[in-house]
Write a protein that holds these residues in place. Sequence first.
Motif, mmCIF file in Angstrom:
data_model
loop_
_atom_site.group_PDB
_atom_site.id
_atom_site.type_symbol
_atom_site.label_atom_id
_atom_site.label_comp_id
_atom_site.label_asym_id
_atom_site.label_seq_id
_atom_site.Cartn_x
_atom_site.Cartn_y
_atom_site.Cartn_z
ATOM 1 N N TYR A 40 0.793 -1.243 -0.032
ATOM 2 C CA TYR A 40 0.065 -0.196 -0.105
ATOM 3 C C TYR A 40 0.928 1.317 0.103
ATOM 4 O O TYR A 40 0.652 2.041 -0.682
ATOM 5 N N LEU A 44 0.819 4.517 -2.402
ATOM 6 C CA LEU A 44 0.206 5.956 -1.948
ATOM 7 C C LEU A 44 1.051 6.690 -1.774
ATOM 8 O O LEU A 44 0.557 8.131 -1.425
ATOM 9 N N THR A 71 -5.723 2.566 -5.122
ATOM 10 C CA THR A 71 -5.626 4.135 -5.353
ATOM 11 C C THR A 71 -6.564 4.647 -5.631
ATOM 12 O O THR A 71 -6.861 6.107 -5.042
ATOM 13 N N SER A 73 -9.803 4.328 -5.151
ATOM 14 C CA SER A 73 -10.814 4.230 -4.038
ATOM 15 C C SER A 73 -10.411 5.221 -2.987
ATOM 16 O O SER A 73 -11.359 5.982 -2.602
ATOM 17 N N ILE A 74 -9.126 5.350 -2.756
ATOM 18 C CA ILE A 74 -8.910 6.472 -1.505
ATOM 19 C C ILE A 74 -8.890 7.788 -1.964
ATOM 20 O O ILE A 74 -9.079 8.799 -1.521
ATOM 21 N N LYS A 77 -12.487 8.877 -2.165
ATOM 22 C CA LYS A 77 -12.768 9.201 -0.599
ATOM 23 C C LYS A 77 -12.357 10.391 -0.504
ATOM 24 O O LYS A 77 -13.003 11.482 0.356
ATOM 25 N N SER A 78 -11.197 10.847 -0.523
ATOM 26 C CA SER A 78 -10.493 11.825 -0.342
ATOM 27 C C SER A 78 -11.030 13.091 -0.832
ATOM 28 O O SER A 78 -11.101 14.331 -0.379
ATOM 29 N N LEU A 146 -1.798 12.513 0.705
ATOM 30 C CA LEU A 146 -2.584 11.638 1.442
ATOM 31 C C LEU A 146 -2.200 11.390 2.784
ATOM 32 O O LEU A 146 -2.558 10.374 3.466
ATOM 33 N N ALA A 150 -4.190 8.081 4.531
ATOM 34 C CA ALA A 150 -3.385 6.936 3.880
ATOM 35 C C ALA A 150 -3.303 5.969 5.266
ATOM 36 O O ALA A 150 -3.667 4.932 4.764
ATOM 37 N N TYR A 153 -6.759 4.259 5.920
ATOM 38 C CA TYR A 153 -6.872 3.414 4.818
ATOM 39 C C TYR A 153 -6.364 2.096 4.973
ATOM 40 O O TYR A 153 -6.927 1.055 4.715
ATOM 41 N N ILE A 261 -10.006 5.151 8.804
ATOM 42 C CA ILE A 261 -10.013 6.089 7.713
ATOM 43 C C ILE A 261 -10.828 7.235 8.241
ATOM 44 O O ILE A 261 -10.651 8.280 8.126
#
Length: 320
Positions: A40, A44, A71, A73-74, A77-78, A146, A150, A153, A261
């Motif tokens: 991860y 990220l 990547t 997905s986050i 969300k961000s 992030l 991050a 997550y 998260i």
Amino acid sequence: MFLTKNYYGLGTEINLSLQSISEDQDTIFLDETYRLIEKYEDLLTVNRTNSEIMSINRNAGKSFVSVSEITYSILKKSYEASLKNEGFNFTIGPLVKLWKIGFDGANLPRPEQIGAKLDLIDPEQVVFNDKKRAVKLQLTGMEIDLGAIAKGYIADAVKNFWQRSGILSGIINLGGNILLVGSSRHGHGRWQIGVQDPFKIKNLPLGILTDLRDCSVVTSGIYERYLKLNGMFYHHMFDSKTGYPIKNDLSSVTIVSKKSIDADLWSTIAFYNGSKKGLALVEKNPNIGAVFVKNDAGILLSSNLENKFKLLDQQFHLNI
């Protein structure tokens, strides 16, 4: 017994603990968990030359970049959290790189340097292509960071991996992002987690959160990374509107939530808005609990934590 292993990653010390059945097998499992965390981080991070996020940043103002499902997905969300304009902003990268607080070369930028970066901090200038799972930063010089989301997550991803693997009890600690898995061996299955004293050395709690189960605890504070220069103190949490470290009545905020998260996001939002407004925002969400530590040593608790907090240091006082 509990088996604990320490690693280094995500720019911090990582501690992984689980209720051990076979030390040899569990050691292999924890090492496998660490490799998952590294995977991860490789995607990220912005603290290395190459990652999927760095590819997006390098192509700012030029082209879309296709990324992995993780990547993408986050980032979505961000993006959604940033548009709410509550204090979290994932396009804050230019400011982080300018100040470099917590990294080599930390400095106090000139006002005109800060002003130039503010024009690049705009989540509305991030464009998504869902079909191609691609992202583009519209303005040259924009940078995604992030750092405020991050670890949460990744902690949730690790917990999912542990649960699929049948882990019944454990603690995931990604440098302050703590995620409690299953039941504790003590206290009728409930966990206890200390709340850091922001004015003293690390691991010295001012109080304890009790009666916790299967949740995440995350703290944001001015003591984590900072710069002292010419008698002035500058911490690492920036106001994307001013370009300077956030100024309010808080030294730290500790968030309790189901997912890490969400705790990450809310620790930033609650800190940014100060104790009064931050508490009001938290109280609107029954799934979020908060401990606010003020600069004057006062402590504010969200209503859902009032019976789950024990004060240890009498230099602090509860504002009830």
